[in-house]
Design a protein around this motif. Structure first.
Motif, PDB file in Angstrom:
ATOM      1  N   ILE A 136       0.835  -1.203   0.000  1.00  0.00           N
ATOM      2  CA  ILE A 136       0.000   0.000   0.000  1.00  0.00           C
ATOM      3  C   ILE A 136       0.869   1.251   0.000  1.00  0.00           C
ATOM      4  N   ASP A 137       1.928   1.259   0.801  1.00  0.00           N
ATOM      5  CA  ASP A 137       2.840   2.410   0.828  1.00  0.00           C
ATOM      6  C   ASP A 137       3.500   2.625  -0.533  1.00  0.00           C
ATOM      7  N   MET A 138       3.933   1.546  -1.184  1.00  0.00           N
ATOM      8  CA  MET A 138       4.558   1.657  -2.509  1.00  0.00           C
ATOM      9  C   MET A 138       3.582   2.240  -3.524  1.00  0.00           C
ATOM     10  N   ILE A 139       2.344   1.767  -3.503  1.00  0.00           N
ATOM     11  CA  ILE A 139       1.335   2.245  -4.452  1.00  0.00           C
ATOM     12  C   ILE A 139       1.028   3.714  -4.189  1.00  0.00           C
ATOM     13  N   ALA A 140       0.836   4.073  -2.924  1.00  0.00           N
ATOM     14  CA  ALA A 140       0.523   5.465  -2.573  1.00  0.00           C
ATOM     15  C   ALA A 140       1.655   6.400  -2.985  1.00  0.00           C
ATOM     16  N   ASP A 141       2.886   6.019  -2.724  1.00  0.00           N
ATOM     17  CA  ASP A 141       4.032   6.857  -3.097  1.00  0.00           C
ATOM     18  C   ASP A 141       4.085   7.071  -4.599  1.00  0.00           C
ATOM     19  N   ARG A 142       3.891   6.013  -5.371  1.00  0.00           N
ATOM     20  CA  ARG A 142       3.949   6.119  -6.828  1.00  0.00           C
ATOM     21  C   ARG A 142       2.770   6.915  -7.381  1.00  0.00           C
ATOM     22  N   PHE A 143       1.609   6.722  -6.791  1.00  0.00           N
ATOM     23  CA  PHE A 143       0.422   7.466  -7.211  1.00  0.00           C
ATOM     24  C   PHE A 143       0.644   8.963  -7.007  1.00  0.00           C
ATOM     25  N   LEU A 144       1.101   9.343  -5.812  1.00  0.00           N
ATOM     26  CA  LEU A 144       1.305  10.761  -5.496  1.00  0.00           C
ATOM     27  C   LEU A 144       2.392  11.375  -6.372  1.00  0.00           C
ATOM     28  N   GLU A 145       3.460  10.631  -6.628  1.00  0.00           N
ATOM     29  CA  GLU A 145       4.542  11.139  -7.474  1.00  0.00           C
ATOM     30  C   GLU A 145       4.063  11.317  -8.917  1.00  0.00           C
ATOM     31  N   ALA A 146       3.310  10.371  -9.452  1.00  0.00           N
ATOM     32  CA  ALA A 146       2.784  10.495 -10.815  1.00  0.00           C
ATOM     33  C   ALA A 146       1.791  11.655 -10.898  1.00  0.00           C
ATOM     34  N   ARG A 147       0.990  11.821  -9.876  1.00  0.00           N
ATOM     35  CA  ARG A 147       0.030  12.926  -9.829  1.00  0.00           C
ATOM     36  C   ARG A 147       0.780  14.258  -9.825  1.00  0.00           C
ATOM     37  N   ARG A 148       1.818  14.370  -9.015  1.00  0.00           N
ATOM     38  CA  ARG A 148       2.593  15.605  -8.899  1.00  0.00           C
ATOM     39  C   ARG A 148       3.294  15.937 -10.225  1.00  0.00           C
ATOM     40  N   ARG A 149       3.925  14.937 -10.837  1.00  0.00           N
ATOM     41  CA  ARG A 149       4.654  15.165 -12.091  1.00  0.00           C
ATOM     42  C   ARG A 149       3.729  15.549 -13.233  1.00  0.00           C
ATOM     43  N   GLY A 150       2.513  15.010 -13.263  1.00  0.00           N
ATOM     44  CA  GLY A 150       1.585  15.282 -14.360  1.00  0.00           C
ATOM     45  C   GLY A 150       0.584  16.379 -14.056  1.00  0.00           C
ATOM     46  N   TRP A 151       0.796  17.113 -12.969  1.00  0.00           N
ATOM     47  CA  TRP A 151      -0.204  18.115 -12.554  1.00  0.00           C
ATOM     48  C   TRP A 151      -0.220  19.312 -13.503  1.00  0.00           C
ATOM     49  N   GLN A 152      -1.427  19.739 -13.849  1.00  0.00           N
ATOM     50  CA  GLN A 152      -1.634  20.944 -14.659  1.00  0.00           C
ATOM     51  C   GLN A 152      -2.583  21.849 -13.890  1.00  0.00           C
ATOM     52  N   ASP A 153      -2.032  22.942 -13.386  1.00  0.00           N
ATOM     53  CA  ASP A 153      -2.859  23.850 -12.585  1.00  0.00           C
ATOM     54  C   ASP A 153      -3.643  24.802 -13.490  1.00  0.00           C
ATOM     55  N   ARG A 154      -2.983  25.305 -14.539  1.00  0.00           N
ATOM     56  CA  ARG A 154      -3.633  26.226 -15.471  1.00  0.00           C
ATOM     57  C   ARG A 154      -3.197  25.890 -16.900  1.00  0.00           C
ATOM     58  N   ASP A 155      -4.035  26.267 -17.849  1.00  0.00           N
ATOM     59  CA  ASP A 155      -3.650  26.065 -19.250  1.00  0.00           C
ATOM     60  C   ASP A 155      -2.824  27.250 -19.744  1.00  0.00           C
ATOM     61  N   ASP A 156      -2.485  27.267 -21.035  1.00  0.00           N
ATOM     62  CA  ASP A 156      -1.631  28.310 -21.605  1.00  0.00           C
ATOM     63  C   ASP A 156      -2.269  29.691 -21.551  1.00  0.00           C
ATOM     64  N   GLU A 157      -3.584  29.735 -21.459  1.00  0.00           N
ATOM     65  CA  GLU A 157      -4.280  31.022 -21.414  1.00  0.00           C
ATOM     66  C   GLU A 157      -4.620  31.438 -19.983  1.00  0.00           C
ATOM     67  N   GLY A 158      -4.127  30.669 -19.005  1.00  0.00           N
ATOM     68  CA  GLY A 158      -4.325  31.039 -17.607  1.00  0.00           C
ATOM     69  C   GLY A 158      -5.621  30.525 -16.987  1.00  0.00           C
ATOM     70  N   ARG A 159      -6.377  29.727 -17.742  1.00  0.00           N
ATOM     71  CA  ARG A 159      -7.632  29.187 -17.198  1.00  0.00           C
ATOM     72  C   ARG A 159      -7.320  28.072 -16.205  1.00  0.00           C
ATOM     73  N   LEU A 160      -8.110  28.021 -15.143  1.00  0.00           N
ATOM     74  CA  LEU A 160      -7.904  27.037 -14.078  1.00  0.00           C
ATOM     75  C   LEU A 160      -8.250  25.627 -14.563  1.00  0.00           C
ATOM     76  N   LEU A 161      -7.326  24.679 -14.390  1.00  0.00           N
ATOM     77  CA  LEU A 161      -7.549  23.287 -14.789  1.00  0.00           C
ATOM     78  C   LEU A 161      -7.634  22.368 -13.573  1.00  0.00           C
TER      79      LEU A 161
END
Length: 188
Positions: free
Chosen positions: A123-148
């Protein structure tokens, strides 16, 4: 070999017993009459729901010595009225298959060997990998500044052996985590 009387032939049994059309006890052999169904010897019957799709067919699970011995459709189910599809009828094999994995197995990258893990480590291994993949692929805003507020690093493909409640919770979890690629095998 015991002597076989012609009076025991099915046609004579039909005439003797009044089973004129030969659809009742006149056409059953002594061997057949001596067979007892697995459902008759069960210690208890548990009502359940088929795990394969979102239909929710009712099942009667027959248990003997704490082992599932038979699964049949539940005639009291308003959904399936005692019927099961071939997958539902074979769901007994989910728990009784000798090839069923009951340990958590892990194979490290580039390794040729599997190793058993305890649940907490997995469970710890899965949670760590999930959070890391989520962090690396995070998109807060698009190129025009819209909230994603989404991640492109996590996706979910659910299986048809999950029930409605599990799929609902998985959908809520992945949506809350920001995933947008959420799909289920039963819908594809």
């Amino acid at each position: 070999m015991p002597a076989f009387s012609p009076l025991e032939w099915p046609v004579f049994r039909q005439l003797r017993s009044g089973d004129v059309f030969g659809r009742g006890p006149a056409v059953t052999s002594a061997k057949t009459r001596g067979i007892e169904p697995r459902t008759a010897t069960a210690d208890r019957v548990v009502q359940s729901v088929c795990p394969f799709c979102a239909v929710g067919c009712g099942q009667k699970v027959y248990v003997k010595d704490e082992r599932v011995v038979q699964i049949e459709g539940d005639p009291d189910s308003p959904i399936s009225r005692g019927r099961l599809c071939p997958k539902g009828a074979s769901s007994e094999q989910l728990v009784n298959n000798p090839m069923r994995q009951t340990a958590i197995r892990y194979r490290a990258p580039y390794s040729t060997q599997w190793q058993d893990l305890d649940r907490d480590t997995a469970i710890d291994m899965i949670a760590d990998r999930f959070l890391e993949a989520r962090r690396r692929g995070w998109q807060d805003r698009d190129d025009e500044g819209r909230l994603l507020r989404r991640t492109m690093g996590v996706a979910s493909l659910g299986g048809a052996t999950l029930d409605n409640e599990e799929n609902y919770l998985i959908k809520k979890l992945f949506t809350a985590a920001g995933a947008i690629q959420i799909e289920n095998q039963a819908r594809i």
